[in-house]
Design a protein around this motif. Structure first.
Motif, PDB file in Angstrom:
ATOM      1  N   PRO A 332       0.818   4.291   1.457  1.00 57.44           N
ATOM      2  CA  PRO A 332       0.687   4.483  -0.411  1.00 57.44           C
ATOM      3  C   PRO A 332      -0.830   4.649  -0.740  1.00 57.44           C
ATOM      4  CG  PRO A 332      -0.413   2.665   1.276  1.00 57.44           C
ATOM      5  CD  PRO A 332       0.226   3.404   2.361  1.00 57.44           C
ATOM      6  N   ASP A 333      -1.324   5.897   0.117  1.00 56.97           N
ATOM      7  CA  ASP A 333      -2.439   6.497  -0.022  1.00 56.97           C
ATOM      8  C   ASP A 333      -2.337   7.936   0.409  1.00 56.97           C
ATOM      9  OD1 ASP A 333      -4.858   7.661  -0.693  1.00 56.97           O
ATOM     10  OD2 ASP A 333      -6.139   5.855   0.442  1.00 56.97           O
ATOM     11  N   ALA A 569      -1.364  -1.832   3.805  1.00 57.31           N
ATOM     12  CA  ALA A 569      -0.236  -2.564   3.114  1.00 57.31           C
ATOM     13  C   ALA A 569      -1.855  -3.601   2.007  1.00 57.31           C
ATOM     14  CB  ALA A 569       0.381  -2.788   3.614  1.00 57.31           C
ATOM     15  N   VAL A 570      -2.850  -3.280   1.866  1.00 50.44           N
ATOM     16  CA  VAL A 570      -3.777  -3.787   1.207  1.00 50.44           C
ATOM     17  C   VAL A 570      -3.315  -3.878  -0.213  1.00 50.44           C
ATOM     18  CG1 VAL A 570      -5.342  -3.424   3.135  1.00 50.44           C
ATOM     19  CG2 VAL A 570      -5.540  -2.606   1.069  1.00 50.44           C
ATOM     20  N   VAL A 620       4.240  -3.716   8.989  1.00 50.02           N
ATOM     21  CA  VAL A 620       4.063  -3.908   7.877  1.00 50.02           C
ATOM     22  C   VAL A 620       2.575  -3.656   8.749  1.00 50.02           C
ATOM     23  CG1 VAL A 620       2.815  -4.368   5.924  1.00 50.02           C
ATOM     24  CG2 VAL A 620       5.214  -5.224   6.325  1.00 50.02           C
ATOM     25  N   PHE A 621       1.655  -2.797   8.572  1.00 51.06           N
ATOM     26  CA  PHE A 621       0.079  -2.447   8.600  1.00 51.06           C
ATOM     27  C   PHE A 621      -0.353  -2.444   7.469  1.00 51.06           C
ATOM     28  CE2 PHE A 621       2.804   0.300  11.151  1.00 51.06           C
ATOM     29  CZ  PHE A 621       2.915  -0.177  12.602  1.00 51.06           C
ATOM     30  N   TYR A 622      -1.884  -4.043   8.243  1.00 55.85           N
ATOM     31  CA  TYR A 622      -2.699  -4.266   6.969  1.00 55.85           C
ATOM     32  C   TYR A 622      -4.517  -3.776   7.695  1.00 55.85           C
ATOM     33  CZ  TYR A 622      -1.865  -8.882   8.184  1.00 55.85           C
ATOM     34  OH  TYR A 622      -1.902  -9.981   8.774  1.00 55.85           O
ATOM     35  N   ARG A 623      -5.411  -3.993   6.953  1.00 56.75           N
ATOM     36  CA  ARG A 623      -6.749  -4.263   7.672  1.00 56.75           C
ATOM     37  C   ARG A 623      -7.072  -5.685   7.217  1.00 56.75           C
ATOM     38  NH1 ARG A 623      -9.777  -1.106   3.553  1.00 56.75           N
ATOM     39  NH2 ARG A 623      -8.398   0.315   2.767  1.00 56.75           N
ATOM     40  N   THR A 624      -7.947  -6.066   7.822  1.00 52.40           N
ATOM     41  CA  THR A 624      -9.053  -7.206   6.706  1.00 52.40           C
ATOM     42  C   THR A 624     -10.304  -6.989   7.489  1.00 52.40           C
ATOM     43  OG1 THR A 624      -8.768  -8.591   9.405  1.00 52.40           O
ATOM     44  CG2 THR A 624      -7.541  -9.441   7.225  1.00 52.40           C
ATOM     45  N   GLY A 628     -13.508  -3.266   1.334  1.00 57.29           N
ATOM     46  CA  GLY A 628     -13.208  -2.834   0.546  1.00 57.29           C
ATOM     47  C   GLY A 628     -13.483  -1.719  -0.219  1.00 57.29           C
ATOM     48  N   THR A 629     -12.987  -1.677  -1.336  1.00 60.44           N
ATOM     49  CA  THR A 629     -13.665  -1.158  -2.429  1.00 60.44           C
ATOM     50  C   THR A 629     -13.742  -1.262  -4.019  1.00 60.44           C
ATOM     51  OG1 THR A 629     -11.520  -0.008  -3.380  1.00 60.44           O
ATOM     52  CG2 THR A 629     -12.319   1.125  -1.116  1.00 60.44           C
ATOM     53  N   GLY A 630     -14.213  -2.935  -3.703  1.00 56.35           N
ATOM     54  CA  GLY A 630     -13.891  -3.586  -5.129  1.00 56.35           C
ATOM     55  C   GLY A 630     -16.174  -3.247  -5.370  1.00 56.35           C
ATOM     56  N   LEU A 631     -15.987  -3.608  -6.492  1.00 60.85           N
ATOM     57  CA  LEU A 631     -17.067  -3.914  -7.335  1.00 60.85           C
ATOM     58  C   LEU A 631     -18.590  -4.560  -6.137  1.00 60.85           C
ATOM     59  CD1 LEU A 631     -18.767  -2.980  -9.950  1.00 60.85           C
ATOM     60  CD2 LEU A 631     -18.286  -5.202 -10.717  1.00 60.85           C
ATOM     61  N   PHE A 632     -18.409  -5.271  -5.581  1.00 63.10           N
ATOM     62  CA  PHE A 632     -19.167  -6.360  -5.141  1.00 63.10           C
ATOM     63  C   PHE A 632     -18.923  -6.076  -3.185  1.00 63.10           C
ATOM     64  CE2 PHE A 632     -18.787  -8.586  -8.147  1.00 63.10           C
ATOM     65  CZ  PHE A 632     -19.020  -8.941  -9.250  1.00 63.10           C
ATOM     66  N   GLU A 633     -18.363  -4.384  -2.891  1.00 58.96           N
ATOM     67  CA  GLU A 633     -17.801  -4.266  -1.724  1.00 58.96           C
ATOM     68  C   GLU A 633     -16.876  -5.443  -0.974  1.00 58.96           C
ATOM     69  OE1 GLU A 633     -20.491  -2.207   0.000  1.00 58.96           O
ATOM     70  OE2 GLU A 633     -20.605  -0.647  -0.850  1.00 58.96           O
ATOM     71  N   ASP A 634     -16.053  -6.437  -1.709  1.00 61.86           N
ATOM     72  CA  ASP A 634     -15.138  -7.744  -0.952  1.00 61.86           C
ATOM     73  C   ASP A 634     -14.469  -6.697   0.695  1.00 61.86           C
ATOM     74  OD1 ASP A 634     -13.993  -6.486  -3.051  1.00 61.86           O
ATOM     75  OD2 ASP A 634     -12.474  -7.700  -3.216  1.00 61.86           O
ATOM     76  N   ARG A 635     -14.080  -7.317   1.205  1.00 62.53           N
ATOM     77  CA  ARG A 635     -13.252  -7.205   2.324  1.00 62.53           C
ATOM     78  C   ARG A 635     -11.692  -7.556   1.438  1.00 62.53           C
ATOM     79  NH1 ARG A 635     -15.598  -8.490   6.932  1.00 62.53           N
ATOM     80  NH2 ARG A 635     -14.022  -8.677   8.354  1.00 62.53           N
ATOM     81  N   PRO A 636     -11.191  -6.119   2.106  1.00 67.70           N
ATOM     82  CA  PRO A 636      -9.801  -5.797   1.846  1.00 67.70           C
ATOM     83  C   PRO A 636      -8.803  -7.263   1.751  1.00 67.70           C
ATOM     84  CG  PRO A 636      -9.807  -4.612   3.641  1.00 67.70           C
ATOM     85  CD  PRO A 636     -11.388  -5.241   2.957  1.00 67.70           C
ATOM     86  N   SER A 637      -8.202  -7.763   1.007  1.00 65.77           N
ATOM     87  CA  SER A 637      -6.990  -8.511   1.898  1.00 65.77           C
ATOM     88  C   SER A 637      -5.653  -7.901   2.123  1.00 65.77           C
ATOM     89  CB  SER A 637      -6.514  -9.677   0.771  1.00 65.77           C
ATOM     90  OG  SER A 637      -6.430  -9.203  -0.508  1.00 65.77           O
ATOM     91  N   ARG A 638      -4.941  -8.237   2.140  1.00 63.29           N
ATOM     92  CA  ARG A 638      -2.849  -8.208   2.493  1.00 63.29           C
ATOM     93  C   ARG A 638      -2.476  -8.197   0.823  1.00 63.29           C
ATOM     94  NH1 ARG A 638      -1.403 -12.220   6.801  1.00 63.29           N
ATOM     95  NH2 ARG A 638      -1.667 -14.388   5.288  1.00 63.29           N
ATOM     96  N   SER A 639      -1.542  -6.875   1.017  1.00 62.20           N
ATOM     97  CA  SER A 639      -0.861  -7.197  -0.494  1.00 62.20           C
ATOM     98  C   SER A 639      -0.138  -8.527  -0.704  1.00 62.20           C
ATOM     99  CB  SER A 639       0.206  -5.923  -0.584  1.00 62.20           C
ATOM    100  OG  SER A 639       0.776  -6.134  -1.467  1.00 62.20           O
ATOM    101  N   ARG A 640      -0.301  -8.516  -2.002  1.00 62.56           N
ATOM    102  CA  ARG A 640       0.499  -9.814  -1.776  1.00 62.56           C
ATOM    103  C   ARG A 640       1.805  -9.490  -1.668  1.00 62.56           C
ATOM    104  NH1 ARG A 640      -0.304  -8.371  -8.874  1.00 62.56           N
ATOM    105  NH2 ARG A 640      -2.138  -7.835  -7.715  1.00 62.56           N
TER     106      ARG A 640
END
Length: 987
Positions: A332-333, A569-570, A620-624, A628-640
């Protein structure tokens, strides 16, 4: 009107499409047009047609086109004259003219960004919005009262959006201009005429998940005229009314309802047809079950802490697979491409994805050049770090003269010269050294100067897009010069493609257009260049080979694979966060009937689920764990979408899956902590020999002893190893050079006062300050500082020296910068010791030795001279006692420095007069004297400390150094960050 044909998404689309085309046309494609959402699909269809049995070969293939190019071509025929296509900058120029006219007609509206510099970023967004309105077939309309929801300039533009849209289209039509969006809009508006011109043709629109408004209008007209047939790759429940349609196919369902169309399922694939003939009822049941959920698939989910863990498991999965035929690794990237290629079991893979030009080595070179200009001072002085990054870029170092690459040696020497200067450097004022054997030839010097001119000087004066484009042209000509490029671009194909994109897309966009000669600030021009680079992609368009394929999510459209691996797949990658639009945020798009993030998410869901339903094995692989890259550097979550798959699996099982329970696996890599090793460096015979040679040939100074006390390992690197400290520019100033200037100033200032009885009242602070300023201005350390650093250095230096002379007690200066030398006997061997006293004074109590300190200082407390237990251990270690392992740490802690005691002992031995005291003059504070002994220690104790205890201490250090089994580090949070050898230190 033909029903919509559906190839079940559990089947291979192009096989079913090929069979449908042959069945509908009898193999006569002479009057057939096949439309796809992407150009690459044509190759897949041709392969499937070639594989069909019974189809006579050779045959005339159908016309195959991508829908965007086809509709734009049709729309251009309805323009009054063959239109001239505009690029992004030309559209911004026209919009700027329109906005300026509107502002002139309504002078009270001061929020209109009429100045080209202020308008430019808004103009880029406005041009994109105009294109989207045209593609969607949506008339522009004014959006009033947007204040508070968007910025003031955006609110002003939205308030007149309808007027801007109408005038924009009128200008394009009147001047014979066009954009891709306008051509699509013209095609939709003339759909009836297009249908009449295409009468008798058979058109197949294949594989569309969503249509733009203009495309939908054109297709609907052709469909009602019975000219067009839609063929989808989707949930067969669309043709079944008795089973709910998968949520990813809601757009298909909505179109069927709006068009009042019917849908029918067509067979696809030999295996499916054979099974249907054998047991038609069973085949239908299997088809329905497969299309409804993914329970019949082999599903695996791997939850990892970070990307490295994902790659490790992916490598294992690929190795365990029985074969890699019809296997896809979906990224995806694009940033995942490089690490994935390093873990593949085979290298002959097919990469089918676009690589952003902004991630390429060429973009890094351009970014370095832009950074050099953005951080440049006047008179062509550039920041040293950016200069070093430029000289290290491989594109420049690989330039050749004949078979040689001489710039490597030249730039290496130039980098060394840069590291000896200040934070800002004029590279043209530095010599251009060559190799070790001979100086560079005139040809090499000319090439090096050409490189610096093209990369630096050419960008100094850019003020228009054309000037920026011309500067980039010079860079492209340098890199493509056949006399200097050699065969580099034949060996590095992706780099060559990126350079091609720069030369054919980016540079013409800057040099050929209505804004080419508009005067813009440098920041705006560089932002424009970065925007153009971000929009370019270097494509990997390999043949659709079988076997292992590495693809992006969009590149998987319409394709099917037996085995699918989806990496990372986040949620912020699949479906991903929408791009922020400052002009028309996502929450306002519905006001203009434009698709918003919900439609984008639905398209992403369709692409992913269509891929999953067509596969047999899904991993499917994803990281937890990684940030992450959010405004508050939140931890990534698996895709919906991953959550949806797990929820369906839990419904099937009737229970909630716990972490680590199949099909969800938690990747637990074995912990590999960094082993705690002894960072001490053992004294080998070679090290002992080097130490003995040094002690035999060199004078031992206070710095020698203090370095050993502070950190024995640092002592080894400095005095006994061939390592040299890495030359780095001190961006906050060269403290050592400043200290040297201060010492010279004080020496010259006090020279006229030698032998005179003075105190602070006899000294003129203004004279000292003037001398300091004149010497400092002539110093290279001063010239290397930026203007604010120079001002601070002058003002603080003047103030602190004034405080120092004001604090001078009654004294008689006897000597300045005096060399003191004596010999120390240790175990029957003589060691020469030396020191340089900054000033020797005579005062009421006797001789006082002064040392100026511009940095930190360390003095022992008076109690250390009365500590009998300590001196007993020191005496034993300095004599013939056993080696004391912990004594050095104790001495370092209690004394810190032996400089002043050493100076006192040297003076007493060499001048036959025991000093009364010694002191540091702390220039970094208020010039106060920090005495070694002070008035609290009696004269007899001082004499004892200087005459007996100090040589005992020095002998102890010499013997400890000589007998130590290793050089151990002594970490210290104050010293370690500034240590020249911290990169080599194991501590």
């Amino acid at each position: 009107m033909k029903p919509v044909a559906i190839v079940p998404w559990t089947e291979e689309f192009f096989a079913g499409l090929a069979e449908r085309l042959v069945a509908a046309t009898g193999g006569d494609f002479s009057n057939v047009l096949v439309l796809f959402p992407l150009r690459r699909a044509a190759r897949h269809l041709c392969d499937r047609l070639a594989e069909l049995p019974g189809l006579p070969l050779p045959l005339l293939l159908p016309e195959i086109a991508a829908v965007g190019e086809w509709t734009a071509g049709l729309g251009a025929t309805f323009a009054p004259a063959p239109p001239v296509m505009l690029d992004a900058l030309d559209r911004v120029a026209i919009l700027h003219d329109i906005v300026t006219e509107l502002a002139a007609a309504d002078p009270e509206d001061s929020e209109f960004p009429t100045d080209i510099t202020r308008f430019f970023p808004w103009g880029l967004e406005l041009a994109e919005l105009m294109e989207e309105l045209l593609r969607q077939g949506v008339p522009g309309r004014d959006l009033a009262h947007m204040d508070g929801q968007v910025l003031a300039p955006a609110a002003a533009l939205l308030a007149r959006l309808g007027t801007i849209h109408d005038r924009y289209r009128e200008r394009l039509t009147a001047e014979g201009l066009a954009t891709p969006g306008l051509c699509v809009a013209l095609a939709a508006e003339n759909a009836e005429a297009i249908a009449a011109s295409l009468d008798g043709r058979r058109i197949f629109a294949c594989g569309f998940a969503v249509l733009s408004g203009a495309e939908k209008k054109l297709f609907h007209t052709l469909w009602k005229k019975d000219l067009l047939e839609l063929i989808w790759h989707a949930d067969p429940a669309l043709a079944d009314g008795g089973r709910p349609v998968h949520f990813a196919c809601r757009e298909h369902q909505r179109l069927l309802k709006d068009w009042k169309a019917k849908a029918t399922v067509i067979a696809a694939g030999k295996a499916r047809r054979l099974r249907t003939k054998a047991d038609p009822a069973r085949a239908t049941l299997v088809l329905d079950a497969d299309a409804a959920n993914l329970s019949s698939k082999k599903l695996r989910f791997f939850e990892a802490h970070d990307l490295h863990a994902q790659l490790k498991v992916l490598e294992t999965c690929l190795s365990d697979a029985p074969d890699l035929d019809s296997t896809a690794i979906v990224l995806p990237d694009t940033g995942l491409l490089s690490p994935v290629l390093h873990i593949l079991p085979q290298k002959d893979v097919n990469i089918s994805m676009g690589y952003p030009l902004a991630r390429s080595a060429l973009a890094r070179l351009l970014e370095t050049m832009l950074t050099l200009q953005e951080t440049r001072l006047s008179a062509g002085r550039y920041h040293w770090r950016a200069l070093v990054a430029l000289l290290r870029h491989p594109y420049l170092k690989m330039l050749r003269l004949g078979p040689d690459e001489p710039l490597r040696a030249v730039f290496h020497g130039l980098e060394a010269a840069i590291r000896q200067g200040g934070a800002y450097v004029d590279p043209f004022g530095l010599p251009l050294p060559g190799g070790e054997d001979a100086p560079p030839s005139p040809e090499v010097l000319a090439l090096a100067k050409r490189v610096l001119t093209v990369c630096l000087t050419a960008f100094d004066i850019v003020d228009t897009p054309r000037a920026l484009g011309n500067a980039l042209t010079g860079l492209a000509e340098l890199l493509l010069d056949p006399d200097h490029a050699g065969d580099a671009w034949e060996r590095f194909l992706i780099d060559a493609e990126c350079l091609f994109r720069l030369a054919t897309d980016v540079i013409p966009a800057l040099t050929a257009g209505r804004l080419a000669d508009a005067a813009l600030p440098t920041a705006t021009l560089f932002a424009l260049l970065r925007r153009l680079l971000a929009d370019e992609r270097a494509p990997f368009e390999a043949e659709p080979l079988t076997g292992l394929q590495v693809m992006g999510v969009l590149e998987t459209r319409l394709m099917s694979f037996k085995r699918v691996f989806v990496l990372d797949a986040v949620e912020d990658k699949i479906p991903g966060a929408p791009r922020y639009d400052a002009l028309l945020p996502d929450t306002l798009r519905r006001l203009l009937a434009l698709p918003d993030s919900r439609e984008r998410d639905l398209v992403a869901a369709y692409n992913l689920y269509r891929l999953f339903f067509g596969a047999e094995e899904i991993t499917v692989f994803y990281r937890t764990g990684a940030t992450g890259t959010g405004l508050f550097e939140d931890r990534p979550s698996r895709s919906r979408f991953v959550e949806q798959l797990l929820w369906e699996e839990e419904k099937r099982l009737g229970r909630v899956l716990t972490p680590g329970e199949p099909p969800v696996s938690i990747v637990r890599l074995p912990p590999c902590p960094i082993p705690k090793a002894d960072a001490a460096l053992p004294v080998t015979p070679a090290v002992a020999e080097r130490l003995a040679a040094y002690l035999a040939d060199k004078r031992l100074s206070a710095t020698f002893f203090d370095t050993y006390l502070a950190c024995p390992l640092r002592f080894f690197y400095r005095y006994l190893s061939p390592l040299a400290a890495l030359a780095e520019v001190a961006e906050d100033g060269d403290r050592a050079a400043v200290g040297e200037v201060v010492h010279e100033v004080l020496r010259d200032y006090f020279t006229p006062f030698l032998g005179r009885d003075i105190d602070g009242a006899d000294l003129d602070p203004g004279e000292l300050a003037a001398l300091y300023e004149s010497r400092m201005r002539a110093s290279p350390a001063y010239a290397a500082l930026p203007p604010d650093g120079q001002l601070l250095l002058l003002r603080s230096g003047r103030a602190r020296l004034a405080d120092a002379v004001a604090a001078t007690p009654r004294t008689v200066p006897l000597a300045l910068e005096t060399e003191l030398v004596a010999s120390l006997e240790v175990d029957g061997r003589s060691y020469p010791l030396a020191g340089r006293a900054d000033r020797i004074d005579r005062r009421e109590d006797g001789i006082v030795i002064l040392d100026y300190k511009t940095g930190s200082l360390s003095l022992p407390k008076n109690t250390v001279w009365r500590d009998e237990a300590l001196w007993s251990r020191i005496g034993a270690a300095g004599g013939l006692g056993p080696y004391d392992e912990t004594l050095l740490d104790l001495v370092a802690k209690r004394f810190g420095s032996v400089q002043l005691p050493l100076y006192c002992w040297l003076h007493a031995v060499s001048r036959h007069e025991t000093p009364a005291d010694a002191a540091f003059v702390e220039l970094r504070d208020r010039g106060q004297e920090r005495p070694l002994f002070g008035p609290r220690l009696e004269p007899e104790a001082r004499n004892e400390a200087i005459r007996r205890q100090t040589p005992q201490l020095l002998a102890c250090l010499v013997r400890n150094l000589r007998d130590a089994p290793s050089f151990a580090p002594r970490p210290d949070e104050r010293r370690c960050p500034y240590c020249d050898y911290r990169a080599a230190c194991g501590a």
